[in-house]
Design a protein around this motif. Sequence first.
Motif, short mmCIF file in Angstrom:
data_model
loop_
_atom_site.label_atom_id
_atom_site.label_comp_id
_atom_site.label_asym_id
_atom_site.label_seq_id
_atom_site.Cartn_x
_atom_site.Cartn_y
_atom_site.Cartn_z
N LYS B 17 20.90 -26.68 -48.48
CA LYS B 17 21.64 -26.21 -47.51
C LYS B 17 22.70 -25.17 -47.99
CE LYS B 17 20.34 -29.92 -44.08
NZ LYS B 17 20.75 -30.74 -43.51
N ALA B 18 22.85 -24.52 -48.05
CA ALA B 18 23.96 -23.64 -48.52
C ALA B 18 25.12 -23.27 -48.18
CB ALA B 18 23.35 -22.40 -48.74
N ASN B 38 32.37 -23.36 -56.90
CA ASN B 38 31.18 -22.84 -57.04
C ASN B 38 29.86 -23.76 -55.87
OD1 ASN B 38 32.25 -20.56 -58.91
ND2 ASN B 38 31.25 -21.15 -60.60
N GLY B 39 29.41 -22.95 -55.87
CA GLY B 39 28.20 -23.81 -55.19
C GLY B 39 28.46 -24.27 -54.29
N ALA B 40 29.48 -24.07 -53.35
CA ALA B 40 30.67 -24.91 -52.04
C ALA B 40 29.61 -24.03 -50.99
CB ALA B 40 31.38 -24.97 -51.93
N GLY B 41 28.99 -22.63 -50.85
CA GLY B 41 28.76 -21.66 -50.20
C GLY B 41 30.30 -20.66 -49.20
N LYS B 42 30.68 -20.41 -50.44
CA LYS B 42 31.66 -19.11 -49.99
C LYS B 42 30.64 -18.25 -49.79
CE LYS B 42 34.86 -19.52 -53.50
NZ LYS B 42 33.29 -20.78 -54.39
N SER B 43 30.29 -17.82 -51.50
CA SER B 43 29.84 -16.41 -51.46
C SER B 43 28.34 -16.17 -50.44
CB SER B 43 29.35 -15.80 -52.52
OG SER B 43 30.37 -16.27 -53.22
N THR B 44 27.80 -16.91 -49.73
CA THR B 44 27.01 -17.46 -49.49
C THR B 44 27.02 -17.22 -47.42
OG1 THR B 44 25.81 -18.82 -50.03
CG2 THR B 44 24.92 -18.20 -47.57
N CYS B 50 28.92 -10.40 -43.97
CA CYS B 50 28.01 -8.86 -44.61
C CYS B 50 27.09 -8.63 -43.71
CB CYS B 50 28.40 -8.59 -46.22
SG CYS B 50 30.76 -9.18 -46.78
N LYS B 52 24.28 -9.10 -45.41
CA LYS B 52 23.30 -8.80 -46.85
C LYS B 52 22.14 -9.97 -46.82
CE LYS B 52 24.78 -9.13 -51.11
NZ LYS B 52 25.71 -10.22 -52.53
N GLU B 53 22.43 -11.05 -46.20
CA GLU B 53 22.15 -11.83 -46.04
C GLU B 53 21.12 -12.55 -44.59
OE1 GLU B 53 20.57 -15.02 -49.19
OE2 GLU B 53 22.42 -13.76 -49.89
N VAL B 80 34.53 -4.70 -48.80
CA VAL B 80 33.58 -5.50 -49.72
C VAL B 80 33.98 -5.70 -50.83
CG1 VAL B 80 32.06 -7.65 -49.52
CG2 VAL B 80 32.25 -6.47 -47.69
N PHE B 82 33.21 -7.46 -54.46
CA PHE B 82 32.75 -8.36 -54.64
C PHE B 82 33.00 -9.03 -55.64
CE2 PHE B 82 29.89 -5.16 -52.29
CZ PHE B 82 28.66 -6.08 -51.95
#
Lengths: 304, 305
Positions: B17-18, B38-44, B50, B52-53, B80, B82
């Motif tokens: 669960k991102a 890192n891996g908290a879900g920010k970039s997801t 955006c 992207k996904e 954006v 990156f």
Amino acid sequence: MKHIQLRSLIARDLKLFFRDKGVFFPSLISPLILLFLFIAFLGNVYRDSIRSVLEGFSVSDAFVESVAAGWLLSSLLAVCAVTVSFTANTVMVQDRVGGQLDDFTVSPVSSATVSLAYFLSAFLATAIVCFVALGAGMIYIAVAGWHLSAADVFLTIADTLLLIFFGTAFSSLVCHFIRSQGGVTAVQATVSAAYGFLCGAYMPLNNLTPWLKNLLMFLPGTYGTGLLHLHLMGGAIGASAAEGVPSAVAEGLMSGFDCTLDFFGNAVPVWASYLVLALSGLLFLTLYVVLRLLRGKIRPKRRG
Amino acid sequence: MDIIEIEHLKKYYGTVKAVDDISFSVREGEFFAFLGINGAGKSTTISVLCGKEPCTEGKVRIRGMEVGERLGEAKEALGVVFQDSVLDKSLSVYDNLRLRAALYGITGKAFRRRFEELNALFGLSFARRAVGKLSGGQRRRVDIARALIHDPRILILDEPTTGLDPRTRQTIWAIVHGLRKTRRMTVFLTTHYMEEAADADRVAFIDDGKILACDTPINLKEKYTGDFITLYHVREEELKNAGLAYRRTGEDAFRIEVESTRRATELILAHPALFRDYEIAKGKMDDVFLAVTGKTLGFEGKEEL
């Protein structure tokens, strides 16, 4: 706006290909080096092979030279059309690795436009390199002995373009699955080493064992090589009558050097070779486009 | 007016669960910071924002437009930046910007005009040089110029200053704050740096895909931290004898957390011998983060407290 996006992306992909000296120069030089190596190391092998078929007939050296030159150039073009397209598609892989693809994804440009731009730019880059090789090869043929008609030249150009289309579609599909720079380098090395043998460019299929020959006839690239052999050697072999070679022997030379192909003993007509090449190219292109459009929906990697 | 609205957003990768049911909104012109390891879900979250996904569940609206339905229009509003530069290194700055402008339909005179505006803003005197030959700071400026090429209403900055020296970070922030003032641009930032988040209008803390807190920095400090007294030149035994809870923060420094300034005054009056050299400060964003997540940012979550 789509045509502006497509035009800009193609220009950008081509610029990246031609600016990257580590990619462009090897792509451009390798066909020329290959041509030189063909002439220097394999020229005599092919000349001897041609003479062995024509044993008992006194043919001139110029005739043998022109047939061998046709074989060398057709083999070279058959290999380059596919191997160079893999190099040209490096841009696609680099964009994925470098994050440029993410940048395109968040802009209003569609995935289809980006995919089409990769394909068309790879096609154009491959065509530029192949036509440089074709030009150099034509000079070599002219020196060795020109027997090509205008139709032969026209059909050679058409064969080359069709083979580039096939090669670009195939390499685009393969490169779609590559996720690293190392991966694309490994694939390029493998294709460069193996493709010439697999498509019947380095060695005539008739020199192979029947089962291997039949197996290679299932690969569409073989038909492209056959077309190039036919149109670059046919004229020279056709002139063999003037050398006193009977037509049956000339036909043997044609089939011995893959100018005419057979599939499990059945002669393959020229139109069928074009059809196989065009349809397989279309199939690869369709698969590539569909997979790229589906790409966004399948992302196993978790981000931060 | 809310320019970004996220409702019950979920993004799952198989069983991972991102992003797990998060909801928040960002107001127009606001500087909104998204904090997490890192891996908290920010970039997801940004990836979904955006387009992207696709998201697994939930709704994302930009300027009232549902991203899933009107992605093309929503993208026009976004610029954006990156984490890593996405410029073509072998092409010049000018060529990079020209290509990106063309993707938004900006060509010819319109592009040249926009380039001059960005040149005035970012000082792109090196525009004819290949991006690969620029310094990290110059490249970052071009990255931001690229994100602004179509004059978006929202600027998304995904850890934009990571790896940059303090001076360059200062320059970047001066430009971004300038844009907010002059253009009333909405800025959505993800960062590791607490001091950058402390300047935001509102901060959201995300951990394991969930938002744990979201408020103004002042309110967060008031809610999650008290005051901190730092004592210098005292011996540890003296603190133990006084029965005070403390943390060693240096060779010769100890920190005591108190719930209010009033309680700090009481301690000073009760133990005047200890307070020879001391300072009292309000809690920082690091303390809020620690209180909210139980983790420190400096150790990227490896050392949980």
